[in-house]
Design a protein around this motif. Structure first.
Motif, PDB file in Angstrom:
ATOM      1  N   LEU B 263      -2.455  36.287  51.507  1.00  0.00           N
ATOM      2  CA  LEU B 263      -1.890  37.182  51.822  1.00  0.00           C
ATOM      3  C   LEU B 263      -2.251  38.472  52.354  1.00  0.00           C
ATOM      4  CD1 LEU B 263      -0.573  37.054  47.470  1.00  0.00           C
ATOM      5  CD2 LEU B 263       0.660  35.578  49.741  1.00  0.00           C
ATOM      6  N   THR B 264      -3.227  38.545  52.776  1.00  0.00           N
ATOM      7  CA  THR B 264      -3.510  40.112  53.197  1.00  0.00           C
ATOM      8  C   THR B 264      -4.529  39.754  53.921  1.00  0.00           C
ATOM      9  OG1 THR B 264      -5.165  39.808  50.996  1.00  0.00           O
ATOM     10  CG2 THR B 264      -2.749  41.335  51.219  1.00  0.00           C
ATOM     11  N   PRO B 265      -4.362  38.426  55.008  1.00  0.00           N
ATOM     12  CA  PRO B 265      -5.624  38.510  55.796  1.00  0.00           C
ATOM     13  C   PRO B 265      -5.646  39.434  56.592  1.00  0.00           C
ATOM     14  CG  PRO B 265      -2.861  37.643  56.468  1.00  0.00           C
ATOM     15  CD  PRO B 265      -2.683  38.256  55.715  1.00  0.00           C
ATOM     16  N   ALA B 266      -5.217  40.304  57.487  1.00  0.00           N
ATOM     17  CA  ALA B 266      -5.464  41.188  57.763  1.00  0.00           C
ATOM     18  C   ALA B 266      -6.598  43.088  57.725  1.00  0.00           C
ATOM     19  CB  ALA B 266      -4.274  41.824  58.690  1.00  0.00           C
ATOM     20  N   ALA B 267      -6.032  42.715  56.348  1.00  0.00           N
ATOM     21  CA  ALA B 267      -6.431  43.125  55.553  1.00  0.00           C
ATOM     22  C   ALA B 267      -8.638  43.030  55.317  1.00  0.00           C
ATOM     23  CB  ALA B 267      -6.284  43.890  54.556  1.00  0.00           C
ATOM     24  N   ILE B 471     -11.783  18.935  48.698  1.00  0.00           N
ATOM     25  CA  ILE B 471     -11.323  20.256  48.495  1.00  0.00           C
ATOM     26  C   ILE B 471     -11.057  20.929  50.875  1.00  0.00           C
ATOM     27  CG2 ILE B 471     -12.417  20.935  47.512  1.00  0.00           C
ATOM     28  CD1 ILE B 471     -14.776  21.593  49.575  1.00  0.00           C
ATOM     29  N   ASP B 472     -11.546  19.588  51.342  1.00  0.00           N
ATOM     30  CA  ASP B 472     -11.725  20.297  52.581  1.00  0.00           C
ATOM     31  C   ASP B 472      -9.725  20.082  53.469  1.00  0.00           C
ATOM     32  OD1 ASP B 472     -13.950  20.195  53.960  1.00  0.00           O
ATOM     33  OD2 ASP B 472     -14.272  18.258  54.172  1.00  0.00           O
ATOM     34  N   PRO B 473      -8.422  19.493  53.058  1.00  0.00           N
ATOM     35  CA  PRO B 473      -7.596  19.827  53.590  1.00  0.00           C
ATOM     36  C   PRO B 473      -7.116  20.542  53.270  1.00  0.00           C
ATOM     37  CG  PRO B 473      -7.631  17.454  52.119  1.00  0.00           C
ATOM     38  CD  PRO B 473      -8.734  17.842  52.215  1.00  0.00           C
ATOM     39  N   SER B 474      -7.320  21.488  52.211  1.00  0.00           N
ATOM     40  CA  SER B 474      -6.707  23.035  51.526  1.00  0.00           C
ATOM     41  C   SER B 474      -7.525  23.756  52.108  1.00  0.00           C
ATOM     42  CB  SER B 474      -7.074  22.631  49.977  1.00  0.00           C
ATOM     43  OG  SER B 474      -5.733  22.036  49.174  1.00  0.00           O
ATOM     44  N   VAL B 475      -9.085  23.811  52.226  1.00  0.00           N
ATOM     45  CA  VAL B 475      -9.486  24.700  53.131  1.00  0.00           C
ATOM     46  C   VAL B 475      -9.736  25.141  54.749  1.00  0.00           C
ATOM     47  CG1 VAL B 475     -12.200  25.218  53.762  1.00  0.00           C
ATOM     48  CG2 VAL B 475     -11.893  24.548  51.534  1.00  0.00           C
ATOM     49  N   ASP B 476      -8.524  23.600  55.264  1.00  0.00           N
ATOM     50  CA  ASP B 476      -8.578  23.783  56.488  1.00  0.00           C
ATOM     51  C   ASP B 476      -7.447  24.822  56.585  1.00  0.00           C
ATOM     52  OD1 ASP B 476     -11.037  21.931  57.495  1.00  0.00           O
ATOM     53  OD2 ASP B 476      -9.872  20.036  57.564  1.00  0.00           O
ATOM     54  N   LYS B 477      -6.214  23.920  55.824  1.00  0.00           N
ATOM     55  CA  LYS B 477      -5.231  25.009  56.132  1.00  0.00           C
ATOM     56  C   LYS B 477      -5.475  26.522  55.604  1.00  0.00           C
ATOM     57  CE  LYS B 477      -1.042  24.547  53.871  1.00  0.00           C
ATOM     58  NZ  LYS B 477      -0.356  25.660  53.086  1.00  0.00           N
ATOM     59  N   LEU B 478      -6.725  26.701  54.628  1.00  0.00           N
ATOM     60  CA  LEU B 478      -6.263  27.842  54.242  1.00  0.00           C
ATOM     61  C   LEU B 478      -6.739  28.701  55.340  1.00  0.00           C
ATOM     62  CD1 LEU B 478      -6.286  29.666  51.917  1.00  0.00           C
ATOM     63  CD2 LEU B 478      -8.599  29.544  51.834  1.00  0.00           C
ATOM     64  N   ASN B 480      -6.974  27.546  58.527  1.00  0.00           N
ATOM     65  CA  ASN B 480      -6.228  28.052  60.239  1.00  0.00           C
ATOM     66  C   ASN B 480      -4.985  28.999  59.806  1.00  0.00           C
ATOM     67  OD1 ASN B 480      -6.685  25.647  61.670  1.00  0.00           O
ATOM     68  ND2 ASN B 480      -5.995  24.051  60.456  1.00  0.00           N
ATOM     69  N   ASP B 481      -4.318  29.178  58.858  1.00  0.00           N
ATOM     70  CA  ASP B 481      -3.000  30.031  58.235  1.00  0.00           C
ATOM     71  C   ASP B 481      -4.189  31.603  58.371  1.00  0.00           C
ATOM     72  OD1 ASP B 481      -1.659  28.023  57.844  1.00  0.00           O
ATOM     73  OD2 ASP B 481      -0.921  28.448  55.830  1.00  0.00           O
ATOM     74  N   PHE B 482      -5.006  31.589  58.072  1.00  0.00           N
ATOM     75  CA  PHE B 482      -5.730  33.391  57.555  1.00  0.00           C
ATOM     76  C   PHE B 482      -5.935  33.582  59.232  1.00  0.00           C
ATOM     77  CE2 PHE B 482      -9.409  34.911  58.304  1.00  0.00           C
ATOM     78  CZ  PHE B 482      -8.948  36.339  56.958  1.00  0.00           C
TER      79      PHE B 482
END
Lengths: 485, 511
Positions: B263-267, B471-478, B480-482
């Protein structure tokens, strides 16, 4: 004069109830009317009559009296409160036998005044209804046999009340002089900026002072802890909850005058912030439970301001919802206080020690009440606070929201003390009357606790009602059947 | 949409709570224990449908119902690769807690087990909630049973410890509430998956991050917000310590992963150096203080501060290995520290003391116990072949990948871990007993509740692949989105001027 008798059914029913009480109170000393046998049923009937009249609407008596969703919402809350207060007071140990009917009559008249207050949309009418609601209280508070504190409390309440009322009347004259009307609907269209109408702003501030007295908002709160402490537990339950509903409904109606950024709105916000902070900080040091609740109610008055200053229907709805939540939570806690003090004494925190063992249902209900007052989920206190915060955020009073949040954190300490003493302390003080652990005490506490929890989990129906009421105040048309879902 | 014909998550959350109400009709303590045991085993069975979890990054087993329409509140549940492990851990810990308090709890058994079940419900809710307010409701609801667990069944200083726990965590979470409301006002929704798609202004993220991070940092707990933890751990009964260590602390790190990063990637990026510094401080501080403890429970409590430091460090590296390591450490710490606390409870029941000096030479009388203790101690310090190694090495790799400078700080941290664990283990195994005592070794119940974590320690240590797959797919997505959204925000925003100017700006902001 326009007059629509069907819209007044709840009030008329209640008036009949009070008049019956009045007739009973005229009985001679030899004839002791069994008022506590029938009154709970009467009060319950009044509650249901008011519920069935939730959709009534109409304006009457030269437009000074308006039956709308907001008034019906509060009338339901007020009659519910009266019902619980009557049940609570029916086992009052410190009240003399001969004064019982009089006692209920006075409470009834005060409640009737509050019902009128809920529908008043004109300042003079509001003033009159407020006085009707107050006068009986002046007589009821000292009614605690053999207690000097009661007299002190009574005098304090009258003195503060008189000053507040005088201020309100004085303010009313300013408003009339400058705005040339006392109808809220017309006042809505006038300017309330200090630059345009300084006198009117001063007048409104003073008039609001009368309401603040009822609400125990800083700096009109000084009577509150003393009166709670001096009055009997059952009377304190009434004073702590019902007059506040009257004040909140009037403030909700007047809140349509307020826009964020106006001086008067800022005054309210500042008073709200002070009220929360002073109330909570003072409550931290209390050991007498009623004093603690008194200061906590000062804080709660501040919380309600957060909704009122937001200047939106949602804010008013949040304030109304929180008002209702406050009534239920406080009645719950006072119910337990009254039952634990089965001999009518004032409770110290240590009197709650070991309550879980002696009266488990009371202890559990007390936990529900205390956590609701803190604003912990899943109680209606949390939902109420959450609605307040959400409605006020981003309307210019973010600092007030932060103050509320910080204050909630402060308040945990003393509310947790109630819970802590009831559940984790084992040592009980000796030589005190044991708590009333009968079916009546448990059933009442259990039901109020259930209400606190269930409405906390499923707040939508009541909140829909409140928000529709808020919208009607702003003249936004609502279709009640739609309900939101 | 429902992946299954029936609402798995709701049932998992509601069942312990509903079953807990059944406790009020029971009287005999023994019946209460068997009943709760049965409930916890049924809860494990109810979790079986979770085996249908698909190995992708989507939220699964989603349930969504309108709650309060006007405010956009939803009853919205779902789990992904990050939360499913925590959910399973929570469910698995419950029967162990019941078993380890079988003879430990001697009063008010009914209420005790009620609190355990209530807490399980609340914690499961935290890990499943996809609506911010629902999350908050569960987050707060868990405080009350934990408070009671410490305040009623705790040690001599329980009042102080429980109050401190309650005040600290609640003070932190009120700020979380403010952040939640701010998200609603700015983003227009409480739905976490929806909010994850939005790019908030940097200024907003800055404040939202601070408010959330404080709440989570207190829960984790990160140095210097950790002071409630040793007190709470030491005073809590074994089951309380187990739940506290195994799942409650994970709520904080889970919060970082679920809210701060998406939710707050830049911060998060902006504050990462600070978070990393605090994490390293936690690791070193926790290890150093643990080294000096004479109370076994306090030692393990401080070691938790250090271990959780590895988790937060892994998260704020924003590196695939680091975040995976953090997730593994969350799981590992739950298993290992939970088991250690259970063993401390077992020792305490025998010697009535938690002082190391009073529990010397256990190897002679309790070889089985020392076997398990040795295994858990090795896992705790990250010995190869145990689960601790897998998590720690991943964080190490992540740290060195990001910056050798950060990695360097971890070396003394790991050494400290080895030092305090070996110190206490050596004394307990081979120290000279102060008085000749013949303590009986583990009984059947203790064998059961120690074997289960031991199996997981070796399973994750030797064959971690299935866990990686989850856990891998979720961490990847997290991540990448980040990366994408961090850049998106930074490119469109002007850099922050000063924090003071910003406070004034926020205060002066009017509609």
């Amino acid at each position: 004069m326009n007059f629509n008798i069907t819209a007044l059914v709840p009030e008329l029913f209640f008036l009949c109830l009070v008049l019956t009480l009045m007739v009973q109170s005229l009985g001679t000393r030899e004839w002791k009317p069994p008022v506590e046998r029938w009154l709970p049923f009467g009060a319950c009937a009044a509650f249901f009559v008011t519920i069935t009249g939730f959709h009534l609407h109409g304006t009457m008596f030269w437009d000074v009296y308006k039956v709308d969703l907001m008034s019906q919402f509060f009338k339901i809350v007020i009659t519910f409160g009266f019902y619980v207060v009557v049940l609570n007071a029916s086992r009052q140990p410190t009240l003399e036998e001969g004064k019982r009917a009089d006692y209920y009559m006075l409470l009834g008249f005060s409640t009737f005044g509050l019902m009128l207050l809920a529908s008043s949309v004109e300042l003079i009418t509001i003033y009159l209804a407020l006085e009707l609601a107050s006068y009986s209280m002046y007589a009821v508070i000292p009614l605690r046999a053999k207690d000097k504190g009661a007299a002190e409390a009574g005098i304090k309440y009258i003195m503060f009340g008189a000053v507040a009322t005088a201020l309100a009347l004085y303010g009313l004259s300013y408003i009339m002089a400058t705005q040339h009307t006392t109808y809220i609907a017309e006042l809505m269209n006038k300017s309330w900026s200090f630059a345009d109408q300084p006198m009117a702003v001063v007048g409104l501030s003073l008039f609001l002072g009368g309401m603040f007295f009822k609400l125990a908002l800083f700096p009109f709160h000084f009577w509150c802890p003393d009166v709670y402490q001096g009055a009997s537990n059952e009377t304190a339950a009434f004073v702590a909850t019902m007059p506040k509903m009257g004040a909140i409904v009037v403030l909700c109606r007047l809140a349509v005058l307020l826009k964020p950024g106006l001086e008067i709105t800022t005054i309210l916000a500042v008073l709200g912030a002070c009220s929360m902070t002073f109330g909570n900080l003072s409550a931290l040091a209390q050991t007498d439970i009623k004093r603690l609740l008194g200061f906590s109610s000062v804080a709660h008055a501040g919380y309600i301001m957060v909704g009122l200053v937001s200047g939106t229907p949602e804010g008013i709805a949040a304030a109304a919802f929180y008002g209702m939540a406050y009534l239920v939570m406080n009645l719950l806690v006072f119910w337990i206080v009254s039952r634990v003090a089965s001999d009518g004494r004032n409770l110290k925190l240590s009197d709650l020690n070991g309550l879980y063992k002696k009266a488990p249902v009371l202890a559990f209900s007390l936990a529900a009440g205390a956590f609701a007052l803190v604003g912990l989920p899943p109680t209606m206190g949390f939902m109420g606070k959450f609605f307040l915060i959400t409605s006020a955020w981003d309307h210019g009073y973010n600092w007030l929201v932060i103050t509320l949040v910080v204050n909630s954190a402060i308040a945990i300490y003393y509310y947790l003390a109630l819970f802590r003493h009831a559940f984790t302390e084992e040592k009980t003080p000796s030589q005190v009357a044991p708590p009333d652990n009968g079916w009546f005490a448990s059933a009442g506490a259990g039901m109020l606790a259930a209400a606190v929890l269930v409405i906390g989990m499923i707040p939508a129906p009541l909140f829909n009602f409140a928000i529709n009421a808020g919208k009607t105040l702003y003249g936004i048309s609502v279709t009640f059947a739609g309900g939101g879902h | 949409m429902l992946d299954f014909g029936y609402p798995v998550l709701t049932i998992l959350i509601a069942f312990p709570l509903i079953a807990a109400c059944g406790l009020f009709f029971l009287r005999a303590p023994q019946v209460v224990r068997y009943y709760t045991m049965a409930v916890s085993l049924i809860e494990c069975l109810l979790a079986v449908p979770l085996m249908g979890f698909k190995l992708n990054a989507d939220f699964q087993f989603v349930e969504k119902i309108d709650w309060v329409h006007q405010w956009g509140l939803q009853y919205y549940l779902g789990i992904d690769g990050i939360s499913i492990l925590m959910v399973l851990l929570t469910i698995a810990v419950l029967p162990l807690c019941v078993m380890c308090s079988w003879t430990y709890i001697g009063k008010r058994e009914k209420e005790f087990h009620f609190c355990l079940l209530f807490m399980t419900s609340a914690v499961l809710g935290v890990f499943c909630a996809l609506d911010l307010v629902l999350f908050y409701v569960f987050w707060e609801a868990m405080l009350i049973p934990m408070y009671l667990l410490i305040a009623v069944w705790g040690g001599d200083d329980r009042k102080y410890a429980s109050l401190k726990f309650f005040l600290y965590t609640l003070a932190g979470s009120t700020l979380l509430l403010a952040a939640i409301v701010a998200f609603r006002i700015t983003g227009g929704t409480f739905s976490i998956p929806d909010l994850m798609q939005m790019n908030f202004s940097f200024r907003f993220q800055f404040w939202a991050f601070l408010a959330m991070a404080l709440a989570f940092a207190i829960k984790v707990p990160m140095f210097p917000f950790h002071t409630w933890l040793p007190a709470a751990h030491v005073q809590a009964p074994s089951a309380g310590s187990v739940i506290l260590a195994a799942v409650l602390l994970k709520m904080g790190t889970y919060g970082f992963l679920r809210f701060c990063l998406p939710l707050t990637p830049a911060a998060s990026q902006y504050f990462a150096p600070m978070m990393i510094a605090i994490s390293i401080a936690s690791i070193l501080y926790g290890g150093a203080i643990a080294l000096g403890q004479s109370d076994i429970k306090k030692l393990v409590a401080y070691s938790s501060v250090g271990h959780m430091g590895f988790v937060t460090l892994g998260i704020f590296l924003f590196d695939q290995r680091g975040v995976e390591g953090a997730l593994f450490q969350m799981l590992n710490h739950g298993i290992v520290t939970g088991a250690l606390f259970m063993m401390i409870g077992a020792v305490y029941e025998r010697s009535h003391s938690r002082e190391i000096s009073k529990n010397l030479g256990l190897g002679k009388y309790m070889p089985a116990f020392m076997f398990f203790w040795g295994l858990m101690a090795l896992a705790s310090l990250g010995f190869p072949g145990t689960n601790g190694f897998v998590g720690e090495i991943l964080v190490f790799i992540g740290a060195f990948q990001v910056s050798p400078f950060i990695g360097m700080f971890l070396v003394p941290g790991a050494l400290l871990g080895a030092a305090y664990m070996f110190r206490v283990s050596l004394k307990m195994a081979w120290g000279k007993p102060s008085s000749a005592k013949t303590w009986r070794d583990l009984n059947a119940r203790e064998w059961i509740y120690l074997t289960i974590p031991a199996v997981f320690v070796l399973w994750i240590g030797l064959a971690p692949a299935p866990f990686f797959n989850i856990i891998d797919p979720s961490v990847d997505k997290l991540l990448n989105d980040f990366d994408k959204r961090k850049v998106a925000v930074v490119e469109t925003e002007q850099p922050m001027q000063t924090a003071a100017a910003d406070v004034l700006g926020l205060l002066a902001e009017k509609e």
